[in-house]
Design a protein around this motif. Sequence first.
Motif, mmCIF file in Angstrom:
data_model
loop_
_atom_site.group_PDB
_atom_site.id
_atom_site.type_symbol
_atom_site.label_atom_id
_atom_site.label_comp_id
_atom_site.label_asym_id
_atom_site.label_seq_id
_atom_site.Cartn_x
_atom_site.Cartn_y
_atom_site.Cartn_z
ATOM 1 N N CYS A 210 0.837 -1.211 0.000
ATOM 2 C CA CYS A 210 0.000 0.000 0.000
ATOM 3 C C CYS A 210 0.866 1.253 0.000
ATOM 4 N N GLU A 211 1.903 1.232 0.791
ATOM 5 C CA GLU A 211 2.809 2.388 0.838
ATOM 6 C C GLU A 211 3.472 2.605 -0.513
ATOM 7 N N ARG A 212 3.874 1.515 -1.165
ATOM 8 C CA ARG A 212 4.519 1.625 -2.482
ATOM 9 C C ARG A 212 3.587 2.243 -3.505
ATOM 10 N N HIS A 213 2.326 1.845 -3.472
ATOM 11 C CA HIS A 213 1.375 2.244 -4.509
ATOM 12 C C HIS A 213 0.495 3.431 -4.096
ATOM 13 N N LYS A 214 0.767 3.993 -2.902
ATOM 14 C CA LYS A 214 -0.013 5.140 -2.405
ATOM 15 C C LYS A 214 -1.501 4.796 -2.314
ATOM 16 N N VAL A 215 -1.765 3.622 -1.776
ATOM 17 C CA VAL A 215 -3.122 3.144 -1.515
ATOM 18 C C VAL A 215 -3.316 3.093 -0.002
ATOM 19 N N ILE A 216 -4.521 3.403 0.459
ATOM 20 C CA ILE A 216 -4.799 3.429 1.888
ATOM 21 C C ILE A 216 -4.833 1.997 2.439
ATOM 22 N N PRO A 217 -4.027 1.683 3.465
ATOM 23 C CA PRO A 217 -4.101 0.372 4.099
ATOM 24 C C PRO A 217 -5.291 0.317 5.049
ATOM 25 N N ALA A 218 -6.016 -0.807 5.016
ATOM 26 C CA ALA A 218 -7.270 -0.901 5.768
ATOM 27 C C ALA A 218 -7.431 -2.294 6.348
ATOM 28 N N ILE A 219 -8.271 -2.387 7.382
ATOM 29 C CA ILE A 219 -8.523 -3.682 8.014
ATOM 30 C C ILE A 219 -9.901 -3.672 8.657
ATOM 31 N N HIS A 220 -10.523 -4.845 8.681
ATOM 32 C CA HIS A 220 -11.775 -5.037 9.429
ATOM 33 C C HIS A 220 -11.601 -6.240 10.328
ATOM 34 N N THR A 221 -11.871 -6.052 11.631
ATOM 35 C CA THR A 221 -11.862 -7.181 12.558
ATOM 36 C C THR A 221 -13.054 -7.035 13.502
ATOM 37 N N ASN A 222 -13.305 -8.105 14.256
ATOM 38 C CA ASN A 222 -14.335 -8.071 15.289
ATOM 39 C C ASN A 222 -13.742 -7.883 16.676
ATOM 40 N N ASP A 223 -12.456 -7.599 16.726
ATOM 41 C CA ASP A 223 -11.706 -7.505 17.977
ATOM 42 C C ASP A 223 -11.174 -6.076 18.129
ATOM 43 N N VAL A 224 -11.650 -5.370 19.148
ATOM 44 C CA VAL A 224 -11.251 -3.973 19.336
ATOM 45 C C VAL A 224 -9.747 -3.852 19.543
ATOM 46 N N ALA A 225 -9.184 -4.735 20.371
ATOM 47 C CA ALA A 225 -7.742 -4.660 20.648
ATOM 48 C C ALA A 225 -6.934 -4.903 19.373
#
Length: 260
Positions: A210-225
């Motif tokens: 993502c850093e190389r291609h200037k794309v936003i890194p993102a994630i979805h989890t069910n765990d707040v921590a």
Amino acid sequence: MPLPAVPENLIRSKLAAGKTVVGAMVVEVRQPSLMGILAEAGLDFALIDNEHGPFSIESVADLSRAGREAGITPIVRIPELTYAHVTQALDAGGQGIMLPRVTGPDQVRFCVDCMKYTPVGHRGVVLGRGHTGFRVGPLREILDAMNRETFLIVQIETREAVEKIDDLLAVSGVDAALVGPTDLSVALGVPGSKDDPVLVQAIERVMTACERHKVIPAIHTNDVAMTAHWARQGMRLVSISSEVGLLMSGIREAVQRIRG
């Protein structure tokens, strides 16, 4: 002053300003007032889950309209990659598409082609519908603004997506790459092991790309921590649980404290 025909995509502008945006899945509740509740609670976006959720296009339209009015960006996860699923979600008022089960760049290119108007893509033109707040205006200006404001999230949840991550993110029109750790852990042979080095290294590989291609890194989890951890590591679009999961956890905590 009259409202613009193409509403601003608030997460796009927040991300451009260097902020981290926080959202949640919407998986069950079809009442449009939900979006106002999520916005008041501080969320920046909602992922309307039309892959696993029970939503008709009418529900997608109602939730999207309510989200924009409340100041929360509605993104629609489509059930499968077809022209109709992409364009109907956007014409109904969704401000972005979340593309699941990505395995190769051809899927991403086709999705961009469906999402964007000429000269970028081949999306069919209609004005005065949900996506413009039923307003019209100069055609070229609206098409250009819509191309600018729509937002594409590609899901990285397969082994193939990790292996081809540079090819996926090199496609013009990708805004964010979202890791789904549960499905990805299954695909990598470590189901549910969120701290397994195999999964961690795959997530880090996606972030580096993502850093190389200037794309936003993102994630979805069910765990707040877990979500908070990856936000500290540099994930800038983070999604936590769903309206159902957050409601259940809040109720459980209240009941335990009362009975405790």
